[in-house]
Design a protein around this motif. Structure first.
Motif, short mmCIF file in Angstrom:
data_model
loop_
_atom_site.label_atom_id
_atom_site.label_comp_id
_atom_site.label_asym_id
_atom_site.label_seq_id
_atom_site.Cartn_x
_atom_site.Cartn_y
_atom_site.Cartn_z
N LYS A 200 0.78 -1.22 0.02
CA LYS A 200 0.01 0.15 0.02
C LYS A 200 0.91 1.35 0.03
CE LYS A 200 -1.29 -0.04 4.97
NZ LYS A 200 -2.51 0.23 5.86
N ASP A 235 -7.93 -2.26 4.99
CA ASP A 235 -6.51 -2.07 4.94
C ASP A 235 -6.61 -0.71 4.23
OD1 ASP A 235 -3.79 -1.93 5.46
OD2 ASP A 235 -3.47 -2.65 3.43
N HIS A 444 5.17 -0.68 16.22
CA HIS A 444 4.09 -0.94 15.40
C HIS A 444 4.56 -1.67 14.20
CE1 HIS A 444 0.39 -0.07 13.43
NE2 HIS A 444 0.62 0.59 12.43
N GLY A 530 -1.37 5.70 6.92
CA GLY A 530 -2.42 4.78 6.85
C GLY A 530 -3.07 4.33 8.00
N ALA A 532 -5.29 0.15 9.39
CA ALA A 532 -5.90 -0.95 9.07
C ALA A 532 -6.77 -1.48 10.33
CB ALA A 532 -4.94 -2.11 8.86
#
Ligand code: ASP
Length: 583
Positions: A200, A235, A444, A530, A532
């Motif tokens: 992505k 996502d 993360h 982003g 998810a």
């Protein structure tokens, strides 16, 4: 035509109509001259009535029916004399004048009803029968609705749904990869993606500035309760955004889902809390804020009274349980055992009880009642409250108190499944030090950017500085469950290289594993970020259930097995040879 209507459709206004239904026999009740058949399909249940006056052939066929037979029934819609108010079709029944068995069925191994008599293992083995039960049908319908609404919202927001590959390269960081041997490249392996993270980001480099995918992810983890080796994420990734843009966009998604799926209007902005505050006030990075019961630190308040445990502790703190002063000695002993369990790891539990007949405490040898009053005041405690206190190393004790807080809320019924408290938690630490392997791990993932103001520390040669760097990361928490997580990403090749260096990768290792993305960052990578969401978990939460398994059509069991297929399974020597795994 097999059917004119479904089994969930007919009502009193249909009275007098000739209809044909098809479905499964849920139950046959033979009352002497009359036979009632509950006919089921995914839309509902309709009662079929075979009476003395029904054609001979129909009576004969009715006599042969067993549970789960697939049948077709034609007849007239009539008003029931004995109405069933519990089902939507309960005011009518079908006076049957034609009955055909489309397929007979063996006796099912358990009853296919809302409350089944089958154990979990048995139902899993016959999942296709279990899936006929209405609780599972509702679960999958809810999931479908959620997926449609996710698409509707994100499409409206100009996101593009783009698929990314399942056969990729193994780059384990975090969980273990599932790997797939390659026949065409003997001795080499693909891996199944733990998430489409790098893809992505590459799509952002490629200019597709709003991407989403409802996508399967694979993680070969030791299965804790209610984890699946394959699970689904919503996502998402966006370019030219800051944290605020992401939080706004996905708060919008959450509100849209609440509205369209549950009919719940969440007018207020979702509360936000830093990781540090979450740990301090709730002892947890995903606090359930449907109830208060916050942690209060009393390290300073309790020192200096010759109670060695509190005097030497790095941290002493507690929670105030409203109205629980009536807890008996026995209940408190049991709670003490509870906090001593290895999962919680406390050494003991102190309490202050603000009973009607005075303040009582397990530590009243060391504190006068006036001093206990003062401690209680730090909690804003009132009469009838119970204060529970733990002490020890700071983070560990905060976490133990966080668990105790949840346990007390469960015991007191404060966690109502139809009550929703969304929350953003942000500014997590970037890295975690692992004492065993003597290295940092990304909290993360390695593509999360440090907070810009922490960049000097990020470049510091001193590990103590690096450990303090915060990440530009955020989680979406609902009712004490983390259902989404994301970050603003690194988009500068040099910062990304530094990240791999901090994680202890050699230049060559970083190049071998992640060269493609470091390279991509050299060709015009926009700022991007982003998030998810765990789709299965979100569905379960909306359905008011603890377990995600009901929201997955064909889930694995706790040991990661598909007991219906009996997978994983051995493969034969020919396959092994072809794959170059065996000679
Ligand atoms: N790929 C991340 C994960 O699976 C989520 C994200 O950062 O967008 O946790």
């Amino acid at each position: 035509m097999y059917r004119t209507h479904t089994c969930g459709e007919l009502r009193l206004p249909h009275k007098g109509q000739e209809v044909t239904l098809a479905g499964w026999v849920q139950r046959v009740r033979n009352l002497g001259g009359m036979t009632f058949i509950d006919l089921r399909d995914r839309y509902g249940i309709t009662q079929l009535a075979v009476t003395e006056d029904s054609p001979e052939k129909v009576k004969e066929t009715a006599g042969t029916l067993g549970r789960e037979f697939v049948i077709q029934a034609a007849g007239t819609v009539i008003e029931r004399s004995n109405k069933n108010t519990r089902i939507p079709t309960g005011e009518i029944e079908i006076a049957v004048n034609g009955l055909t068995v489309l397929n007979a069925a063996d006796t099912p191994p358990f009853t296919v009803e809302d409350e089944s008599d089958g154990g979990e293992e048995l139902r899993a083995r016959y999942r296709y029968l279990d899936l006929r039960r209405s609780p599972l049908q509702s679960a999958l319908k809810l999931r479908h609705r959620m997926a449609q609404e996710v698409r509707a919202y994100l499409d409206f927001q100009r996101f593009l749904e783009i698929e990314t590959p399942f056969l990729i390269k193994s780059t384990p960081e975090g969980a273990r990869d599932f790997v797939v041997p390659s026949r065409m490249s003997p001795g080499e392996f693909y891996a199944l993606p733990q998430s489409p993270q790098t893809f992505k980001q590459l799509l952002m480099v490629a200019g597709y500035d709003r991407y989403f995918q409802i996508v399967r992810c694979f993680r070969d983890e030791d299965l804790r309760a209610d984890r699946q080796p394959e699970f689904t994420q919503i996502d998402c990734e966006m370019a030219f955004v800051e944290r605020e843009d992401i939080l706004q966009t996905f708060e919008g998604l959450a509100k849209h889902l609440f509205r369209s799926v549950l009919g719940v209007e969440l007018a207020q902005a979702f509360p936000r809390m830093s990781y540090a505050d979450a740990m301090r006030q709730y002892g947890c990075d995903k606090p359930d804020i449907r109830f208060d019961m916050r942690l209060h630190e009393i390290t300073g308040n309790v020192k200096g009274k010759n109670f060695a445990v509190f005097d030497t502790a790095e941290y002493t703190g507690g929670i105030c349980v409203t109205g629980a002063a009536g807890y008996t000695r026995k209940q408190l002993d049991e709670l003490t055992e509870w906090v001593k369990r290895p999962q919680i790891g406390a050494k003991g539990l102190a309490y202050i009880r603000l009973a009607a007949d005075g303040i009582k405490s397990s530590v009243d040898k060391f504190y006068t009642s006036g001093e206990l009053q003062q401690i209680a005041a730090a909690f804003n405690a009132r009469q009838d409250d119970l204060i529970l206190i733990l002490s020890g190393a700071k983070k560990k004790t905060q976490e133990a108190l966080g668990s105790l807080r949840m346990e007390m809320a469960n015991r007191l019924g404060l966690r109502k499944s139809n009550d929703f408290a969304p929350l953003w938690v942000y500014d997590f630490p970037l890295l975690e030090w692992d004492a065993e392997t003597q290295r940092f791990y990304a909290m993360h993932h390695p593509f999360t950017s440090p907070k810009p103001e922490d960049l000097p520390k990020f470049y510091s040669p001193d590990k103590a500085d690096i450990a303090q760097v915060n990440a530009n990361a955020y989680d979406f928490v609902l009712n004490g469950t983390e259902i989404g997580g994301g970050s603003i990403r690194i988009h500068d090749a040099k910062v990304q290289q530094r990240m791999f260096e901090v994680l202890g990768f050699s230049k060559e290792e970083a190049e071998y594993k992640f060269g493609f993305i470091i390279n991509a960052f050299r060709y015009g990578a926009p700022p991007h970020g982003g998030i998810a969401f765990g789709f299965d978990r979100w569905c379960a939460l909306f359905g008011g259930q603890e377990t995600i398994r009901d929201y997955i059509a064909f889930p694995k069991n706790n040991a990661g097995r598909d007991v219906m297929l009996d997978a994983p399974a051995k493969i034969d020597d020919v396959q092994l040879k072809e794959l170059g795994i065996k000679n």
